[in-house]
Design a protein around this motif. Sequence first.
Motif, PDB file in Angstrom:
ATOM      1  N   MET A   1       0.839  -1.213   0.000  1.00 35.90           N
ATOM      2  CA  MET A   1       0.000   0.000   0.000  1.00 35.90           C
ATOM      3  C   MET A   1       0.870   1.258   0.000  1.00 35.90           C
ATOM      4  O   MET A   1       1.829   1.334   0.759  1.00 35.90           O
ATOM      5  N   ASP A   2       0.527   2.205  -0.893  1.00 36.53           N
ATOM      6  CA  ASP A   2       1.287   3.454  -0.995  1.00 36.53           C
ATOM      7  C   ASP A   2       0.677   4.467  -0.015  1.00 36.53           C
ATOM      8  O   ASP A   2      -0.372   5.049  -0.278  1.00 36.53           O
ATOM      9  N   TRP A   3       1.358   4.663   1.138  1.00 37.78           N
ATOM     10  CA  TRP A   3       0.798   5.504   2.200  1.00 37.78           C
ATOM     11  C   TRP A   3       0.695   6.962   1.801  1.00 37.78           C
ATOM     12  O   TRP A   3      -0.190   7.675   2.281  1.00 37.78           O
ATOM     13  N   ARG A   4       1.615   7.418   0.923  1.00 39.38           N
ATOM     14  CA  ARG A   4       1.544   8.821   0.480  1.00 39.38           C
ATOM     15  C   ARG A   4       0.276   9.063  -0.321  1.00 39.38           C
ATOM     16  O   ARG A   4      -0.404  10.075  -0.173  1.00 39.38           O
ATOM     17  N   LYS A   5      -0.041   8.064  -1.186  1.00 42.11           N
ATOM     18  CA  LYS A   5      -1.272   8.155  -1.989  1.00 42.11           C
ATOM     19  C   LYS A   5      -2.501   8.125  -1.076  1.00 42.11           C
ATOM     20  O   LYS A   5      -3.473   8.847  -1.287  1.00 42.11           O
ATOM     21  N   GLU A   6      -2.448   7.210  -0.068  1.00 47.95           N
ATOM     22  CA  GLU A   6      -3.581   7.088   0.866  1.00 47.95           C
ATOM     23  C   GLU A   6      -3.794   8.391   1.615  1.00 47.95           C
ATOM     24  O   GLU A   6      -4.929   8.816   1.833  1.00 47.95           O
ATOM     25  N   ARG A   7      -2.686   9.027   2.034  1.00 48.97           N
ATOM     26  CA  ARG A   7      -2.791  10.292   2.773  1.00 48.97           C
ATOM     27  C   ARG A   7      -3.412  11.367   1.891  1.00 48.97           C
ATOM     28  O   ARG A   7      -4.223  12.172   2.340  1.00 48.97           O
ATOM     29  N   LYS A   8      -3.034  11.364   0.608  1.00 55.20           N
ATOM     30  CA  LYS A   8      -3.569  12.352  -0.331  1.00 55.20           C
ATOM     31  C   LYS A   8      -5.069  12.113  -0.534  1.00 55.20           C
ATOM     32  O   LYS A   8      -5.858  13.055  -0.571  1.00 55.20           O
ATOM     33  N   ARG A   9      -5.449  10.812  -0.640  1.00 57.49           N
ATOM     34  CA  ARG A   9      -6.869  10.473  -0.788  1.00 57.49           C
ATOM     35  C   ARG A   9      -7.671  10.973   0.412  1.00 57.49           C
ATOM     36  O   ARG A   9      -8.740  11.537   0.280  1.00 57.49           O
ATOM     37  N   PHE A  10      -7.108  10.727   1.615  1.00 60.52           N
ATOM     38  CA  PHE A  10      -7.784  11.149   2.840  1.00 60.52           C
ATOM     39  C   PHE A  10      -7.908  12.672   2.859  1.00 60.52           C
ATOM     40  O   PHE A  10      -8.972  13.216   3.200  1.00 60.52           O
ATOM     41  N   ALA A  11      -6.834  13.381   2.473  1.00 63.65           N
ATOM     42  CA  ALA A  11      -6.842  14.850   2.466  1.00 63.65           C
ATOM     43  C   ALA A  11      -7.894  15.369   1.486  1.00 63.65           C
ATOM     44  O   ALA A  11      -8.606  16.341   1.787  1.00 63.65           O
ATOM     45  N   CYS A  12      -8.019  14.706   0.320  1.00 60.18           N
ATOM     46  CA  CYS A  12      -9.032  15.124  -0.670  1.00 60.18           C
ATOM     47  C   CYS A  12     -10.442  14.908  -0.114  1.00 60.18           C
ATOM     48  O   CYS A  12     -11.315  15.779  -0.261  1.00 60.18           O
ATOM     49  N   ALA A  13     -10.655  13.748   0.526  1.00 59.21           N
ATOM     50  CA  ALA A  13     -11.973  13.455   1.093  1.00 59.21           C
ATOM     51  C   ALA A  13     -12.314  14.467   2.176  1.00 59.21           C
ATOM     52  O   ALA A  13     -13.448  14.975   2.246  1.00 59.21           O
ATOM     53  N   TRP A  14     -11.315  14.792   3.013  1.00 60.93           N
ATOM     54  CA  TRP A  14     -11.539  15.764   4.093  1.00 60.93           C
ATOM     55  C   TRP A  14     -11.857  17.144   3.494  1.00 60.93           C
ATOM     56  O   TRP A  14     -12.748  17.851   3.972  1.00 60.93           O
ATOM     57  N   ALA A  15     -11.129  17.520   2.417  1.00 67.82           N
ATOM     58  CA  ALA A  15     -11.374  18.805   1.748  1.00 67.82           C
ATOM     59  C   ALA A  15     -12.808  18.856   1.201  1.00 67.82           C
ATOM     60  O   ALA A  15     -13.466  19.903   1.244  1.00 67.82           O
ATOM     61  N   GLY A  16     -13.295  17.712   0.714  1.00 63.14           N
ATOM     62  CA  GLY A  16     -14.670  17.649   0.209  1.00 63.14           C
ATOM     63  C   GLY A  16     -15.675  17.881   1.322  1.00 63.14           C
ATOM     64  O   GLY A  16     -16.658  18.618   1.145  1.00 63.14           O
ATOM     65  N   ILE A  17     -15.427  17.274   2.478  1.00 65.00           N
ATOM     66  CA  ILE A  17     -16.332  17.450   3.623  1.00 65.00           C
ATOM     67  C   ILE A  17     -16.330  18.923   4.061  1.00 65.00           C
ATOM     68  O   ILE A  17     -17.391  19.529   4.269  1.00 65.00           O
ATOM     69  N   VAL A  18     -15.131  19.504   4.163  1.00 61.00           N
ATOM     70  CA  VAL A  18     -15.010  20.908   4.592  1.00 61.00           C
ATOM     71  C   VAL A  18     -15.733  21.829   3.612  1.00 61.00           C
ATOM     72  O   VAL A  18     -16.473  22.742   4.016  1.00 61.00           O
ATOM     73  N   ALA A  19     -15.573  21.569   2.298  1.00 60.11           N
ATOM     74  CA  ALA A  19     -16.234  22.403   1.278  1.00 60.11           C
ATOM     75  C   ALA A  19     -17.751  22.310   1.418  1.00 60.11           C
ATOM     76  O   ALA A  19     -18.459  23.331   1.349  1.00 60.11           O
ATOM     77  N   ALA A  20     -18.260  21.101   1.623  1.00 62.19           N
ATOM     78  CA  ALA A  20     -19.714  20.923   1.747  1.00 62.19           C
ATOM     79  C   ALA A  20     -20.242  21.647   2.984  1.00 62.19           C
ATOM     80  O   ALA A  20     -21.297  22.289   2.932  1.00 62.19           O
ATOM     81  N   VAL A  21     -19.487  21.568   4.085  1.00 61.99           N
ATOM     82  CA  VAL A  21     -19.925  22.243   5.320  1.00 61.99           C
ATOM     83  C   VAL A  21     -19.907  23.757   5.109  1.00 61.99           C
ATOM     84  O   VAL A  21     -20.830  24.467   5.523  1.00 61.99           O
ATOM     85  N   ARG A  22     -18.867  24.258   4.435  1.00 59.85           N
ATOM     86  CA  ARG A  22     -18.751  25.710   4.200  1.00 59.85           C
ATOM     87  C   ARG A  22     -19.843  26.217   3.270  1.00 59.85           C
ATOM     88  O   ARG A  22     -20.410  27.284   3.484  1.00 59.85           O
ATOM     89  N   GLU A  23     -20.148  25.433   2.235  1.00 57.57           N
ATOM     90  CA  GLU A  23     -20.998  25.943   1.153  1.00 57.57           C
ATOM     91  C   GLU A  23     -22.470  25.590   1.296  1.00 57.57           C
ATOM     92  O   GLU A  23     -23.314  26.197   0.637  1.00 57.57           O
ATOM     93  N   GLU A  24     -22.800  24.587   2.111  1.00 57.25           N
ATOM     94  CA  GLU A  24     -24.190  24.111   2.177  1.00 57.25           C
ATOM     95  C   GLU A  24     -24.815  24.377   3.548  1.00 57.25           C
ATOM     96  O   GLU A  24     -24.420  23.780   4.550  1.00 57.25           O
ATOM     97  N   THR A  25     -25.808  25.266   3.559  1.00 57.66           N
ATOM     98  CA  THR A  25     -26.506  25.584   4.814  1.00 57.66           C
ATOM     99  C   THR A  25     -27.128  24.325   5.416  1.00 57.66           C
ATOM    100  O   THR A  25     -27.066  24.109   6.631  1.00 57.66           O
ATOM    101  N   HIS A  26     -27.730  23.484   4.542  1.00 56.25           N
ATOM    102  CA  HIS A  26     -28.393  22.274   5.060  1.00 56.25           C
ATOM    103  C   HIS A  26     -27.414  21.338   5.767  1.00 56.25           C
ATOM    104  O   HIS A  26     -27.768  20.691   6.749  1.00 56.25           O
ATOM    105  N   MET A  27     -26.184  21.286   5.244  1.00 53.68           N
ATOM    106  CA  MET A  27     -25.176  20.435   5.889  1.00 53.68           C
ATOM    107  C   MET A  27     -24.909  20.936   7.301  1.00 53.68           C
ATOM    108  O   MET A  27     -24.828  20.149   8.252  1.00 53.68           O
TER     109      MET A  27
END
Length: 117
Positions: A1-27
């Motif tokens: 398993m490529d841990w650097r890739k996994e960390r990047k995947r996790f960071a992207c997923a976290w960025a998606g959650i943060v964006a949804a919380v910032r941009e969506e009142t319903h969230m």
Amino acid sequence: MDWRKERKRFACAWAGIVAAVREETHMRIHIALAVIALVVAAILHISKLEWLILLLTIGSVITLELVNTAIERAVDLVTTDFHPLAKAAKDIAAGAVLIAAVVAVVVGIIIFLPYLL
Ligand SMILES: Nc1ncnc2c1ncn2[C@@H]1O[C@H](COP(=O)(O)OP(=O)(O)OP(=O)(O)O)[C@@H](O)[C@H]1O
């Protein structure tokens, strides 16, 4: 398993959650209600099974709100003009959130009401 890739995947997923919380009142509303439900559950000392059901219910609402937001963004990427398929995609995704939210309210009533009566 490529841990650097996994960390990047996790960071992207976290960025998606943060964006949804910032941009969506319903969230933000869903998260606020979830925090209230978790605090009430802790105060009332609900059972382990009730905790599991509550967590699964909260998880399903927030997960579906994330998917709904992703569908809105994907549709807007394809077209901002009125299109019946764009409407259907957004309305169906919103319907999924609505069903999860209604179920969450019913679950909340079933779990909390007996402790409050
Ligand atoms: N391109 C489009 N074509 C046809 N109808 C659309 C289109 N975009 C949005 N709609 C309609 O407008 C509704 C609201 O769309 P919108 O993208 O504003 O999402 P929303 O549910 O208001 O989400 P939010 O305000 O949280 O971003 C949709 O559910 C759909 O019925």
